[in-house]
Motif scaffolding. Structure first.
Motif, PDB file in Angstrom:
ATOM      1  N   ASP A   1     -43.367 -37.192 -23.160  1.00 22.45           N
ATOM      2  CA  ASP A   1     -43.772 -37.397 -21.773  1.00 22.45           C
ATOM      3  C   ASP A   1     -42.653 -37.068 -20.790  1.00 22.45           C
ATOM      4  N   GLY A   2     -41.628 -36.364 -21.273  1.00 20.80           N
ATOM      5  CA  GLY A   2     -40.546 -35.949 -20.388  1.00 20.80           C
ATOM      6  C   GLY A   2     -39.530 -37.029 -20.106  1.00 20.80           C
ATOM      7  N   GLY A   3     -39.462 -38.046 -20.960  1.00 22.39           N
ATOM      8  CA  GLY A   3     -38.521 -39.147 -20.765  1.00 22.39           C
ATOM      9  C   GLY A   3     -37.091 -38.749 -21.085  1.00 22.39           C
ATOM     10  N   PRO A   4     -36.167 -39.725 -21.049  1.00 23.00           N
ATOM     11  CA  PRO A   4     -34.755 -39.432 -21.301  1.00 23.00           C
ATOM     12  C   PRO A   4     -34.493 -39.067 -22.751  1.00 23.00           C
ATOM     13  N   ILE A   5     -33.335 -38.461 -22.989  1.00 21.71           N
ATOM     14  CA  ILE A   5     -32.932 -38.090 -24.338  1.00 21.71           C
ATOM     15  C   ILE A   5     -32.499 -39.341 -25.105  1.00 21.71           C
ATOM     16  N   THR A   6     -33.000 -39.484 -26.322  1.00 18.24           N
ATOM     17  CA  THR A   6     -32.618 -40.575 -27.201  1.00 18.24           C
ATOM     18  C   THR A   6     -31.779 -40.019 -28.346  1.00 18.24           C
ATOM     19  N   SER A   7     -30.636 -40.653 -28.612  1.00 16.95           N
ATOM     20  CA  SER A   7     -29.741 -40.162 -29.661  1.00 16.95           C
ATOM     21  C   SER A   7     -29.482 -41.252 -30.696  1.00 16.95           C
ATOM     22  N   VAL A   8     -29.356 -40.824 -31.950  1.00 13.94           N
ATOM     23  CA  VAL A   8     -29.022 -41.721 -33.054  1.00 13.94           C
ATOM     24  C   VAL A   8     -27.885 -41.076 -33.829  1.00 13.94           C
ATOM     25  N   GLU A   9     -26.791 -41.833 -34.048  1.00 10.57           N
ATOM     26  CA  GLU A   9     -25.614 -41.288 -34.715  1.00 10.57           C
ATOM     27  C   GLU A   9     -25.402 -41.951 -36.069  1.00 10.57           C
ATOM     28  N   PHE A  10     -24.879 -41.165 -37.033  1.00 12.80           N
ATOM     29  CA  PHE A  10     -24.602 -41.657 -38.375  1.00 12.80           C
ATOM     30  C   PHE A  10     -23.227 -41.175 -38.805  1.00 12.80           C
ATOM     31  N   GLY A  11     -22.395 -42.093 -39.283  1.00 12.47           N
ATOM     32  CA  GLY A  11     -21.087 -41.750 -39.821  1.00 12.47           C
ATOM     33  C   GLY A  11     -20.056 -41.416 -38.753  1.00 12.47           C
ATOM     34  N   THR A  12     -18.796 -41.497 -39.152  1.00 11.72           N
ATOM     35  CA  THR A  12     -17.670 -41.099 -38.308  1.00 11.72           C
ATOM     36  C   THR A  12     -16.675 -40.361 -39.194  1.00 11.72           C
ATOM     37  N   ASP A  13     -15.655 -39.790 -38.571  1.00 10.08           N
ATOM     38  CA  ASP A  13     -14.622 -39.110 -39.351  1.00 10.08           C
ATOM     39  C   ASP A  13     -13.933 -40.071 -40.317  1.00 10.08           C
ATOM     40  N   ASP A  14     -13.768 -41.330 -39.894  1.00 14.45           N
ATOM     41  CA  ASP A  14     -13.105 -42.324 -40.735  1.00 14.45           C
ATOM     42  C   ASP A  14     -14.057 -42.952 -41.751  1.00 14.45           C
ATOM     43  N   HIS A  15     -15.336 -42.972 -41.456  1.00 14.34           N
ATOM     44  CA  HIS A  15     -16.334 -43.556 -42.346  1.00 14.34           C
ATOM     45  C   HIS A  15     -17.492 -42.561 -42.525  1.00 14.34           C
ATOM     46  N   PRO A  16     -17.296 -41.573 -43.398  1.00 16.01           N
ATOM     47  CA  PRO A  16     -18.319 -40.528 -43.596  1.00 16.01           C
ATOM     48  C   PRO A  16     -19.624 -41.116 -44.129  1.00 16.01           C
ATOM     49  N   VAL A  17     -20.715 -40.389 -43.899  1.00 10.52           N
ATOM     50  CA  VAL A  17     -22.019 -40.823 -44.394  1.00 10.52           C
ATOM     51  C   VAL A  17     -22.036 -40.739 -45.913  1.00 10.52           C
TER      52      VAL A  17
END
Length: 418
Positions: A105-121
């Motif tokens: 419906d043209g709403g805002p962008i939703t983001s989901v992040e997984f892992g970091t450089d220090d704690h890889p997935v």
């Protein structure tokens, strides 16, 4: 006799007119070659209302010596309405990744992040499913993006996106979208209708190479083979493939694969349709693709259940030609396992509980908490429940049959008069 022949021809014309609405399902993709940012179009004809529709977009990104990557599908239009819609995205092998969406419906962008450089997935594989509920006809998903950082020393990252729902609206339409973040390689498009493969097409992206190195198909669903696509599995190697949600798993020996290479095999989640009234689906239906895949020896298909799995009478069923067929199954550590012999659509089912009472008697042919005969495959039909087949086939065979009967009637009548 003349009157009978006249009526016969009128009858045939009427049947031809009526058959016009029973158009065979046809899905094609074009063009065969694009540059980054160009539009891809999927043309659809004869897609009936109530059909389970799944489109899978996969690609392998050439990292070109860097670890950071970005891939997106842009302005994907939905020409018909979809209910119970989900979008699933996956990336591998990665240290970290981020999935970004815009609502229809043209709403805002939703983001989901997984892992970091220090704690890889974990295991370098990340997938995420998001429910979009109902999407109305004419909606546009302006952005579905996958970004992240690949594992060290990797040359390719596999990414994939799946859109699934139950269709209503126009039968003839087209879906268009563009991809960015990929300057060279191959994008793969697969479309499934009611669990059957309707399209499996590779689209060349960028300038065609003069020589093609061995690469895996951009499926995004094979977590059992090496991350290096140039490595060919040994013939006696056991291969494992998982659905993006990690619920369904296929295990088979490499030397039993027929009709498809290991790199082409994926498991795609879809909406279960035509489930018998006395059954319930405990997990989504899963398509093992490509449709040409066969196993010369039994392969193992596993679907994870939940903690109260044993309070049901669970079994795995296969769907083909509008019919769900129970396959001999066993419970193993909160999962249900069956032996299968070919690609197709499978789901974890159970008998419905009535008025809160737990069903304790399994359907005929299922085996609960016991080991099935390893030679049992989908050819060992224990029980068949009939359902209405999807109206996606041409009406011509039925017309020819009716015409044959009518011609026999006309001939018989003429003999009587003589």
């Amino acid at each position: 006799m003349t009157k009978i022949l006249y009526r016969f021809f009128i009858f045939i014309i009427a049947l031809i007119i009526l058959a016009g609405g029973a158009q065979a399902l046809t899905i094609t993709a074009s063009p065969e070659h694009i540059m980054e940012g160009d539009e891809i179009t999927v043309n659809i004809q004869g897609l009936q209302d109530g059909s389970s529709f799944t489109i899978h977009i996969g690609a392998e990104i050439d990292l070109e010596g860097v670890q950071e990557f970005s891939f997106s599908s842009n302005n994907l239009n939905v020409p018909f309405s979809l209910s119970d819609t989900t979008i699933t995205v996956q990336a591998e092998p990665v240290i970290r990744t981020k999935f970004s969406y815009t609502s229809h419906d043209g709403g805002p962008i939703t983001s989901v992040e997984f892992g970091t450089d220090d704690h890889p997935v974990r295991n370098g594989i990340v997938s995420h499913e998001r429910s979009f509920g109902s999407i109305s006809s004419g909606s546009v998903l302006s952005l579905i993006e996958i970004t992240g950082k690949a594992l060290p020393d990797e040359s390719l990252v596999s990414v994939s996106m799946e859109l699934n729902g139950v269709k209503t609206g126009t039968d003839d339409s087209s879906i268009s979208y563009s991809i960015t973040g990929m300057s060279q390689g191959t994008a793969n498009i697969r479309v499934y209708v009611d669990g059957s493969e309707a399209l499996n097409e590779d689209i060349l992206v960028g300038v065609a190479p003069t020589s093609v190195p061995p690469t895996s198909s951009p499926s995004g669903g094979n977590s059992g083979s090496s991350a290096d696509p140039s490595v060919t599995p040994a013939q006696d190697e056991s291969l494992t493939f998982q659905s993006m949600d990690k619920v369904a798993t296929l295990t088979a020996m490499n030397d039993t694969l027929q009709g498809a290479e290991s790199d082409d095999i994926i498991i795609i989640k879809t909406s279960p349709l035509k489930v018998p009234d006395e059954w319930e689906c405990l997990a989504g239906a899963y398509i093992i693709s490509p449709a040409s895949l066969r196993f010369s020896g039994p392969a193992e298909f596993l679907v994870k259940g939940n903690s109260d799995l044993e309070t049901y009478s669970p079994f795995i069923a296969g769907f083909a030609d509008g019919t769900w067929t129970i396959i001999p199954s066993k419970i193993m550590d909160k999962s249900v396992v069956s032996k299968i012999s070919e690609a197709g659509t499978y789901a974890l089912m159970a008998l419905k509980k009535t008025d809160g009472v737990t069903v304790t008697e399994a359907p005929v042919g299922t085996i609960t908490q016991q080991t099935t005969d390893p030679s049992s495959t989908t050819s060992a039909i224990a029980e068949t429940t009939e359902a209405t087949a999807p109206a996606t086939q041409s009406g011509l065979p039925a017309i020819l049959s009716i015409c044959g009967v009518f011609i026999a009637f006309v001939i018989g009548t003429s003999y009587k008069k003589e």
